[in-house]
Design an enzyme around this catalytic site. Structure first.
Site, mmCIF file in Angstrom:
data_model
loop_
_atom_site.group_PDB
_atom_site.id
_atom_site.type_symbol
_atom_site.label_atom_id
_atom_site.label_comp_id
_atom_site.label_asym_id
_atom_site.label_seq_id
_atom_site.Cartn_x
_atom_site.Cartn_y
_atom_site.Cartn_z
ATOM 1 N N GLN A 227 6.672 3.252 0.873
ATOM 2 C CA GLN A 227 5.378 3.904 1.072
ATOM 3 C C GLN A 227 5.044 4.116 2.543
ATOM 4 O O GLN A 227 3.972 4.616 2.874
ATOM 5 C CB GLN A 227 4.284 3.059 0.412
ATOM 6 N N HIS B 286 2.380 -0.881 0.585
ATOM 7 C CA HIS B 286 1.017 -1.244 0.996
ATOM 8 C C HIS B 286 0.831 -1.259 2.514
ATOM 9 O O HIS B 286 0.343 -2.225 3.093
ATOM 10 C CB HIS B 286 0.618 -2.598 0.387
ATOM 11 N N GLU C 116 -10.372 0.500 -6.773
ATOM 12 C CA GLU C 116 -11.750 0.198 -6.387
ATOM 13 C C GLU C 116 -12.313 1.218 -5.406
ATOM 14 O O GLU C 116 -11.600 1.755 -4.553
ATOM 15 C CB GLU C 116 -11.821 -1.182 -5.718
ATOM 16 N N TYR D 105 -13.619 -8.862 0.177
ATOM 17 C CA TYR D 105 -13.587 -7.993 -1.000
ATOM 18 C C TYR D 105 -12.682 -8.527 -2.112
ATOM 19 O O TYR D 105 -12.433 -7.832 -3.083
ATOM 20 C CB TYR D 105 -13.226 -6.568 -0.565
ATOM 21 N N TYR E 182 2.052 -5.500 -12.941
ATOM 22 C CA TYR E 182 2.632 -4.303 -13.541
ATOM 23 C C TYR E 182 3.344 -4.605 -14.854
ATOM 24 O O TYR E 182 3.495 -3.709 -15.695
ATOM 25 C CB TYR E 182 3.577 -3.623 -12.549
#
Length: 379
Positions: free
Chosen positions: A93, A159, A253, A263, A274
């Site tokens: 990613q 991430h 979110e 958070y 998953y």
């Protein structure tokens, strides 16, 4: 290791959980649709994963391609590559990620970008924030300055985050995902990752950041307990910062971001692993900020744009969030820090990676595998 709970301000929670009382569905299949009569026009065809876009004062788009290319829109459909980028570790990613223009870009030419940087100790990479001067005449970045580089390089490819937002008051905010270290980074203030950061626009740490007096804390930290924020928007009208982030399987979110707030990831979540197994039994906990909204099942949110253009009357005043998973855009109506209505728009548009309302008033959408399209309203 710092105990994060010690630094959570429990006096005020900015938004209560809407999940039990919400008048609209969080399951995307149950959302009503807004029909926007439009056509789409391909404007750039050589950006397979158009991670971010900005529109320059001359109207041309500047696009980050995740593989590590910075592209300037030309006269045809093929964008022109800009040179002068830093070393980029394009894996998983990671790659060249977000772009943002300094609020005074027209006079100072500062372009801000985030990317997966292999610099520093350890193999692999971590998210970095850089600014550089954009020379469009010579198609070149100059005067590169790394303003922040996450420490703790890892070969994990997930991430990285990362989005950038300015508040118009000289501060820049940016996000770094948990870098695949769910149980290490987000709740530990001594480690980068799983956080939203705040700096002066020249990279200095503001003296009023919430953790500047904690010697071992990452002092640029603004909020923590995040998984992978890939959308940010600063609402200058209400002086509030909004961010959305990917959950695991479920639990994407939308959050109203405030300093010194936790958070919750991964202590609380509406998602599961998953493989369907549970990693937490908690969806809320004292001292941890509840999301304003969550999407379960996950929509895989990416990109965020606020519409104030008159070109799309039914969308004006709404916050748009793209769905990579289900090929639509979520249109959110926000009032007093809460989402009071949610609709689907542009269903079937494609795998939405990035969103932009240009200063020309048009909406631009970056689509994986398709490039960049302009959405043209029809009367």
């Amino acid at each position: 290791m710092i105990n994060p709970a010690k630094y959570v301000n429990n006096a005020v929670l900015l938004s209560a959980s809407l999940f039990a009382t919400s008048v609209f569905a969080t399951d995307y299949t149950q959302l009503p649709s807004i029909e926007v009569n439009h056509s789409s026009e391909l404007v750039v065809n050589n950006a397979p994963i158009p991670w971010a876009m900005v529109q320059l004062p001359n109207g041309k788009l500047l696009i980050s391609e995740r593989s590590g290319k910075l592209l300037l829109q030309g006269d045809g459909l093929t964008a022109i590559e800009i040179s002068g980028l830093p070393k980029i570790h394009a894996n998983g990613q990671g790659g060249l990620l977000d772009l943002a223009l300094h609020p005074d870009f027209a006079t100072n030419q500062w372009l801000y970008l985030t990317y997966s940087s292999p610099e520093g100790a350890g193999e692999g990479s971590h998210t970095a924030l850089m600014r550089a001067k954009l020379d469009t005449k010579n198609r070149l970045l100059t005067e590169q300055q790394v303003l922040y580089k996450g420490e703790g390089n890892t070969k994990k490819g997930q991430h990285y985050g990362s989005r950038i937002a300015f508040d118009g008051k000289g501060y820049v905010y940016f996000s770094i995902g948990d870098r695949g270290a769910r149980d290490l980074n987000p709740q530990d203030l001594t480690r980068d990752g799983g956080k939203i950061y705040r700096l002066h626009d020249d990279g200095r740490v503001p003296s009023d950041n919430p953790f500047v007096n904690q010697p071992t804390a990452k002092q640029a930290t603004w909020s923590y307990g995040h998984r992978n924020p890939q959308g940010m928007w600063f609402d200058t009208a209400s002086n509030t910062l909004w961010a959305h982030e990917h959950g695991p399987k479920g639990g994407d979110e939308l959050n109203l971001i405030a300093p010194n707030k936790n958070y919750g990831w991964p202590v609380v979540s509406y998602g599961v692993n998953y493989n369907g197994s549970s990693f937490t039994d908690l969806t809320e906990k004292s001292g941890m900020q509840a999301p304003v909204l969550h999407w379960t099942p996950s929509i895989a949110p990416s990109g965020m744009a606020y519409v104030n253009s008159d070109k799309y009357p039914s969308l004006k005043g709404k916050l748009l969030v793209g769905s990579m998973k289900f090929s639509f855009i979520s249109a959110l109506e926000i009032k007093n820090g809460q989402v009071i209505k949610q609709d689907k728009v542009f269903e079937g548009v494609g795998r939405v990676r990035s969103l932009l309302q240009g200063h020309d008033g048009y909406l631009y959408v970056g689509l994986d595998g398709q490039g960049v399209k302009r959405l043209l309203p029809k009367s």
